[in-house]
Design an enzyme around this catalytic site. Structure first.
Site, PDB file in Angstrom:
ATOM      1  N   TYR A  93       0.840  -1.211   0.000  1.00 48.58           N
ATOM      2  CA  TYR A  93       0.000   0.000   0.000  1.00 48.58           C
ATOM      3  C   TYR A  93       0.870   1.255   0.000  1.00 48.58           C
ATOM      4  CZ  TYR A  93      -4.119   2.816   1.116  1.00 48.58           C
ATOM      5  OH  TYR A  93      -5.150   3.716   1.080  1.00 48.58           O
ATOM      6  N   TYR A 119      -5.437   5.623  -7.424  1.00 44.12           N
ATOM      7  CA  TYR A 119      -5.623   5.529  -5.981  1.00 44.12           C
ATOM      8  C   TYR A 119      -7.076   5.209  -5.694  1.00 44.12           C
ATOM      9  CZ  TYR A 119      -5.476   6.265  -1.012  1.00 44.12           C
ATOM     10  OH  TYR A 119      -5.562   6.068   0.342  1.00 44.12           O
TER      11      TYR A 119
END
Lengths: 383, 160
Positions: free
Chosen positions: A288, A338
């Site tokens: 991440y 994103y």
């Protein structure tokens, strides 16, 4: 020895919409498109879906989604907290439900119009009193500021430099340049661009921050046995974990004994405990990357190196194709899209099917992680 | 004192400060009440004396629900800092080059407070040259009453 999740379930289908700064359709429509695509990929009828899992900051809900796609009776539905920390937990919750007989076909999804929507931190009315009362009045307003604090301290303690953060941004951008679906497909990044970019929260510059994207993704989880009859090669959920360490304080993680060891460490301990594999067996990682400093912290947390060595780990092309640990091979949150990390899950599946646009030869194991800093989650996938 | 919840921002025209005001919760309210008297206090367990921050109803060390507020010297060191740049809320964007710092308290280094380093209690958030910011620099607390009437701790360099 009780029941275990190990290889009991598999991801049988993935789907996604295009990614863009702005898409015209609603989040609900985008969610339905991604979910229908994922079920089609698996070769499973939407009417067979009996479980859903999502994570917070998701504006679409299972009632509306199930009604629109024509799902069957739902017997399991869950929503995991903490935004980007919950991505992998959606698959974990579905895997647990399916492995214990609570459901048979589970769908996890993320739909988000962050590119065309408002920035969440600008809504000062919904700031929770705790811990916002200890940070917001002093101008520590955004996640970039909160992570910037940890980054500065990390650089101070371990001699990490902006070049280390650039290594992370560059690896993600290079993979995006191979991925036609990525927002940054045709936009290479150079060291000069990085070093002269405007600051967002010094020591973090523009390229240390993720994109702002509209898009939706989904994946379908079924039993391993069922997955073997599906259209695609199964990608097994070998191990899964959530992590909310003792005395943790959310993303503003300054108030425990050691702010530089976050939820990744807690998730990792459980993840490896439930696995036949260790960090040395991981062929490719989807970590991440809302902000570049999360990568060295996560590399340490998940055990790819020792405490304080995460920055040095990025040297010598380690995160590039052919390197020690190819990273975020679709471009990640920094350069593909994103969408709160869900594209890291689907990219992990692509790698283990052998269909990534930046394929790691013979990749058989992939680590996927959710946001470090917030209460997090992780998956260890295998082919 | 009864905790009172002030408005989230002070929007009075010409105040020069639509800065966000703290919105205390029940546990945090005493911190702000002591700050209004110019005192920096941290919650401590009345049973085992362990300091804890942020404040909470129960001691994670001994599970006592009895607490007191211990006065601190107001001395500490910079643990980390950032220099936020736009996009920002307007009141912060108007003070370019401002800093946000984390201070570890001298008596209890694991108690860390977010704040701002300034040249004087009532000086702007960008009054310190960013080149003066350094991890480990000793600082001391001062108190600034914001236009909305809430008092917050701020920090001065011990050796300006």
């Amino acid at each position: 020895m009780g029941p275990t999740l190990k290889d009991a379930t598999a991801i049988a289908g993935i789907g996604q919409t295009p990614f863009a700064r702005q898409l015209p359709e609603s989040e609900k429509t985008l969610a339905c498109r991604a979910i229908v695509a994922a079920l089609d990929d698996a070769g499973i009828s939407p009417s067979e879906v009996d479980a859903f899992a999502s994570y917070t900051m998701e504006e679409t809900d299972e009632v509306e989604i199930a009604k629109a796609i024509g799902a069957g009776d739902l017997t399991h539905f869950s929503k995991v907290g903490f935004g980007g920390g919950g991505s992998c937990a959606t698959v974990a919750h579905l895997a647990a439900a399916i492995a214990t007989g609570q459901a048979s076909v589970g769908v996890a999804w993320r739909s988000r119009k962050r590119g065309s929507g408002p920035r969440p931190w600008k809504n000062t009315q919904v700031q929770l009193p705790t811990p916002g009362q200890w940070t917001r009045p002093f101008g520590l307003l955004r996640p970039a500021d909160e992570i910037g604090m940890l980054a500065r301290r990390y650089m101070h303690e371990y001699g990490a430099t902006r070049d280390h953060l650039f290594n992370v941004a560059l690896a993600c951008r290079n993979r995006a340049n191979q991925n036609p679906a990525a927002i940054m497909y045709e936009r290479p990044l150079t060291r000069e661009m990085y070093m002269t970019a405007r600051w967002i929260s010094e020591p973090l510059c523009l390229f240390d921050n993720c994109l702002e994207t509209d898009g939706a993704l989904a994946c379908v989880v079924v039993s391993a046995e069922r997955a073997r009859d599906c259209r695609q090669r199964p990608v097994y959920v070998h191990s899964a974990a959530q992590g909310l360490p003792a005395q943790h304080h959310g993303m503003v993680n300054y108030w425990n004994d050691d702010p530089l060891t976050g939820p990744a460490w807690a998730a990792a301990r459980h993840l490896w405990k439930g696995a036949d594999l260790g960090p040395q067996d991981v062929d490719v990682a989807q970590i991440y990357d809302a902000f570049t400093p999360l990568i060295p912290l996560s590399l340490e947390g998940y055990g790819f190196c020792e405490r304080g060595e995460g920055a040095a780990f990025t040297e010598g092309g380690a995160l590039e194709t052919g390197g020690r640990l190819p990273l975020n091979t679709g471009g990640g949150g920094l350069s593909e899209a994103y969408v709160h990390g869900f594209n890291l899950i689907t990219e992990g599946v692509k790698q283990l099917r052998g269909t990534s646009t930046a394929q790691v030869p013979d990749a058989a194991t992939c680590l996927v992680t959710a946001g470090e800093g917030v209460p997090t989650s992780a998956l260890l996938l295998r082919s | 004192m009864t905790p009172s919840v002030p408005p989230a921002t002070d929007n009075r025209p010409g105040s020069g400060a639509d800065l966000l005001l703290p919105v205390p919760d029940d546990d945090g309210a005493p911190f702000w009440e002591y700050a209004a008297r110019g005192e920096l206090r941290v919650q401590a367990c009345a049973g085992c004396d362990a300091l804890r921050f942020p404040p909470r109803p129960c001691c994670p060390n001994c599970r006592s629900f009895a607490a007191r507020w211990q006065r601190m010297s107001g001395r500490g060191r910079i643990w980390s800092y950032v220099l936020p740049h736009p996009p920002l809320l307007p009141a912060y964007a108007e003070q370019p080059g401002y800093n946000a710092i984390i201070v570890e308290l001298a008596e209890a280094p694991r108690i860390r407070l977010v704040g701002n380093l300034v040249t004087a209690a009532d000086a702007p958030l960008n009054s310190v040259d960013p080149a003066r910011l350094r991890i480990g620099a000793p600082v001391k607390a001062v108190f600034h009453t914001m236009p909305g009437g809430v008092t917050v701790p701020r920090w001065l360099l011990e050796r300006p």
